[in-house]
Design an enzyme around this catalytic site. Structure first.
Site, PDB file in Angstrom:
ATOM      1  N   ASN B  31       0.986  -1.247   0.036  1.00  0.00           N
ATOM      2  CA  ASN B  31      -0.070   0.097   0.098  1.00  0.00           C
ATOM      3  C   ASN B  31       0.962   1.258   0.047  1.00  0.00           C
ATOM      4  OD1 ASN B  31      -2.620  -0.806  -0.003  1.00  0.00           O
ATOM      5  ND2 ASN B  31      -2.198  -1.963   1.890  1.00  0.00           N
ATOM      6  N   CYS B  32       0.228   2.364  -0.148  1.00  0.00           N
ATOM      7  CA  CYS B  32       0.737   3.491  -0.118  1.00  0.00           C
ATOM      8  C   CYS B  32       1.861   3.802   1.017  1.00  0.00           C
ATOM      9  CB  CYS B  32      -0.278   4.629  -0.068  1.00  0.00           C
ATOM     10  SG  CYS B  32       0.355   6.325   0.174  1.00  0.00           S
ATOM     11  N   PRO B  33       2.933   4.275   0.740  1.00  0.00           N
ATOM     12  CA  PRO B  33       3.315   4.676  -0.480  1.00  0.00           C
ATOM     13  C   PRO B  33       4.351   3.851  -1.327  1.00  0.00           C
ATOM     14  CG  PRO B  33       4.970   5.345   1.273  1.00  0.00           C
ATOM     15  CD  PRO B  33       3.874   4.419   1.956  1.00  0.00           C
TER      16      PRO B  33
END
Lengths: 189, 95
Positions: B31-33
């Site tokens: 997931n982000c980032p």
């Protein structure tokens, strides 16, 4: 073309040589601007709770991916994020945070912070969110400069060796201000 | 018709073979980032004109990788594909 035409008229039309010199001059100053054109981001990280450790690290690593030259200046509780031991056990509290499911009166009871922290850690794991350690390592790999504020190192009675390898110590507010002055993006978190 | 077979599909075939994938980066589950950060790291290891394929499950990667490619000199986002479970991104490094 006659020599007279090449040299330009007597009035304000610039000569070819003048134009060439001007173009060269502009190209030089453009090259200087491009050389210095690295974008900069400066973050001041002041929080040391598990939830608030994330935003500076996520933004720092992302900005580094965008080619920014990133500095994160950690001060006060933000130091714990860079602290090799403490960063493994960052805590979170429901007290003062009405968005967590635990009412404040209960959240204030002994042991409740540990419960809230475990809840958050569970969510981080379930969601495959990067860990703090992973984000720190990645950011360091990407050239992010992490600075530990010297005054608060002394205030918290930490030792310079307590921090992760690659963390800069011996810096103060003046370094941070200089950094912010040169940066395109400045954030206080 | 005297047209050779494949004429009608020609364009489609062409877009699919217009570039050759040099490397594939699998960030499924991350997931982000991380999708953007790992894409940047992978792109740094490539030479000019090489193409990176990024496989992600993070729906935010569609917007994030687009934004990253837009503001990062030296990379070009060739294509993004939204599959059933996987988001595919194709990034070319400028020569």
């Amino acid at each position: 073309m006659s020599a007279e035409e090449a040299g330009g008229d007597a009035d304000d039309t610039p000569s070819r040589a003048e134009l060439a010199a001007r173009v060269e001059e502009l190209e030089e100053s453009l090259a200087a601007i491009e050389d210095d054109g690295g974008k900069k981001m400066s973050i001041i990280a002041t929080k040391g709770t598990l939830d608030m450790a994330y935003p500076p690290l996520i933004l720092a690593s992302t900005a580094a991916a965008f080619g920014y030259d990133v500095t994160v200046f950690h001060t006060f509780w933000g130091l714990d994020v860079l602290h090799e031991e403490h960063s493994k056990s960052l805590q979170m509290s429901s007290v003062g945070n009405p968005n967590t499911p635990v009412p404040n009166a209960i959240a204030a009871l002994p042991g409740m912070d540990r419960l809230t922290t475990r809840m958050m850690e569970g969510r981080i794991e379930d969601n495959d969110t990067a860990t703090i350690e992973e984000l720190l390592e990645t950011s360091l790999e990407m050239g992010v400069e992490f600075q530990a504020c010297q005054m608060t190192i002394d205030l918290m009675d930490y030792d310079e060796d307590d921090f992760f390898d690659g963390v800069t110590t011996g810096v103060g507010a003046a370094t941070a201000v200089q950094d912010m002055a040169e940066a395109d993006i400045q954030l206080l978190i | 018709m005297l047209l050779p077979p494949n004429t009608i599909l020609g364009d489609e075939v062409k877009t699919m073979t217009e570039y050759e994938i040099t490397e594939t980066l699998d960030v499924k589950g991350e997931n982000c980032p991380m999708p953007v950060v790992k894409t940047k790291q992978a792109v740094d290891d490539l030479d000019g004109d090489e193409v990176l394929e990024v496989l992600a499950t993070d729906p935010g990667s569609m917007s994030d990788l687009g934004g990253w490619a837009d503001s990062t000199p030296g990379v070009e986002l060739l294509e993004q594909e939204e599959g059933e479970d996987v988001f595919k991104h194709y990034v070319r490094v400028a020569e």
